[in-house]
Design an enzyme around this catalytic site. Structure first.
Site, PDB file in Angstrom:
ATOM      1  N   ASP A  88       0.882  -1.484  -0.064  1.00 43.33           N
ATOM      2  CA  ASP A  88      -0.041   0.035   0.132  1.00 43.33           C
ATOM      3  C   ASP A  88       0.989   1.298   0.038  1.00 43.33           C
ATOM      4  O   ASP A  88       1.740   1.249   0.949  1.00 43.33           O
ATOM      5  CB  ASP A  88      -0.866   0.023   1.170  1.00 43.33           C
ATOM      6  CG  ASP A  88      -2.010  -1.122   1.384  1.00 43.33           C
ATOM      7  OD1 ASP A  88      -1.984  -1.962   0.365  1.00 43.33           O
ATOM      8  OD2 ASP A  88      -2.826  -0.913   2.423  1.00 43.33           O
ATOM      9  N   HIS A 111       4.827  -7.426  -0.210  1.00 43.92           N
ATOM     10  CA  HIS A 111       4.398  -8.707  -0.701  1.00 43.92           C
ATOM     11  C   HIS A 111       4.872  -9.049  -2.296  1.00 43.92           C
ATOM     12  O   HIS A 111       5.385  -7.870  -2.841  1.00 43.92           O
ATOM     13  CB  HIS A 111       2.909  -8.646  -0.877  1.00 43.92           C
ATOM     14  CG  HIS A 111       2.231  -8.811   0.315  1.00 43.92           C
ATOM     15  ND1 HIS A 111       1.799 -10.110   0.999  1.00 43.92           N
ATOM     16  CD2 HIS A 111       2.098  -7.840   1.371  1.00 43.92           C
ATOM     17  CE1 HIS A 111       1.103  -9.558   2.341  1.00 43.92           C
ATOM     18  NE2 HIS A 111       1.528  -8.490   2.539  1.00 43.92           N
ATOM     19  N   SER A 129       8.764   3.198   4.686  1.00 47.70           N
ATOM     20  CA  SER A 129       9.798   3.858   3.849  1.00 47.70           C
ATOM     21  C   SER A 129       9.316   3.712   2.558  1.00 47.70           C
ATOM     22  O   SER A 129       8.393   4.073   2.153  1.00 47.70           O
ATOM     23  CB  SER A 129      11.075   3.214   4.033  1.00 47.70           C
ATOM     24  OG  SER A 129      12.136   4.050   3.441  1.00 47.70           O
TER      25      SER A 129
END
Length: 295
Positions: free
Chosen positions: A99, A156, A259
């Site tokens: 995200d 992921h 980050s």
């Protein structure tokens, strides 16, 4: 308009200068230790303070009640309920690994990656001088995604792959927000980071996890916590001791604070979605492009 732009540039440069003067490794270690505290009153107050400052949708999280988290770091790296991030149906979709917000994306031209107006850095620098790994991405494509503090912070796989090699690269811990990217040359090639190269059906594919100010803790599913401690010296390169094969959408690591992630693809391997643009928000599992079968 000109004065506004000038003022913004001055602020960006002042912020970058301040960071050069700060003991960033020490500050990041201090924040990491604070986020590990399990004292109920302290960690609950810290989580509540964070929730007041940022819009976090805990209805998606495995635990919707802040008091159920063991520490602030447990909250920050929270898992999601099953089904909260469905993977794009197209089996050749290039999935967003996180995200976040698209910072930049596009072609790697003459071995260089665009950072912000007036700034770029080389693939070889990003990969800590690994010329062999860098060569396969020359004239390929990249995508840089920034994770804000309120985002889901697990990383992921964009597509299925087998880990070929990885490295830990000591470096600075500057902020990676837009202001610093505009003001500080070669930002992502300066900061502490973890590089991983996978063999995939689309050919070699790279993911770089970039540490940042206050958020320099990196972790992978194959090596556990890599930082802290924040080391100095030469990069450390590793070959996997055992096969590490991860499916599309499978967790590969996490930021124990947030980050930036940088994706690297070989020439001809990826076509980005035509609607992709800097500033667009993405969610893990959505298609940001399509990959092509290698060979």
């Amino acid at each position: 308009m000109a004065n506004t732009q000038t003022d913004a540039t001055v602020r960006d440069r002042a912020f970058a200068l301040l960071q050069r003067l700060l003991p960033t490794r020490w500050l990041s270690m201090l924040v990491f230790r604070i986020t590990q505290i399990r004292h109920a009153g302290f960690k609950n107050a810290l989580i509540r303070l964070f929730l007041r400052g940022f819009s976090v949708d805990l209805s998606e999280a495995e635990y919707a009640i802040p008091e159920n988290y063991d520490s602030f770091n447990h909250f920050f790296t929270r898992a999601l309920k099953p089904g909260m991030r469905p993977l794009a149906a197209d089996p050749q979709a290039l999935l967003s690994p996180v995200d976040g917000t698209i910072s930049q994306f596009g072609d790697i031209r003459d071995g260089r990656i665009f950072q912000a107006k007036g700034h770029e850095y080389s693939v070889t620098e990003l990969l800590a001088g690994d010329a062999e790994a860098a060569q396969v991405f020359m004239n390929g494509r990249f995508c840089t995604i920034y994770l804000a503090p309120y985002n889901y912070h697990r990383i992921h796989m964009p597509l299925e792959g087998r880990l070929r090699k990885w490295s830990y690269v000591p470096g600075r811990l500057f902020s990676v927000n837009a202001a610093t990217a505009r003001a500080l040359p070669r930002l992502f090639a300066r900061n502490e980071r973890l590089n991983a190269v996978f063999d995939t059906r689309a050919g070699p594919f790279g993911l770089t996890l970039v540490g940042a100010l206050f958020v320099g803790s990196l972790e992978t599913v194959w090596a556990g916590r890599v930082t802290p401690p924040h080391l100095r010296g030469e990069p450390a390169h590793y070959q996997p001791m055992n096969p590490v094969i991860l499916g599309r959408g499978e967790e590969l690591g996490r930021f124990n604070m947030g980050s930036t992630v940088i994706l690297l693809a070989a020439p001809g391997a990826v076509e980005f979605d035509p609607t992709l643009a800097p500033g667009r928000t993405v969610r893990m599992g959505e298609a940001i492009g399509r990959w092509r079968q290698h060979g």
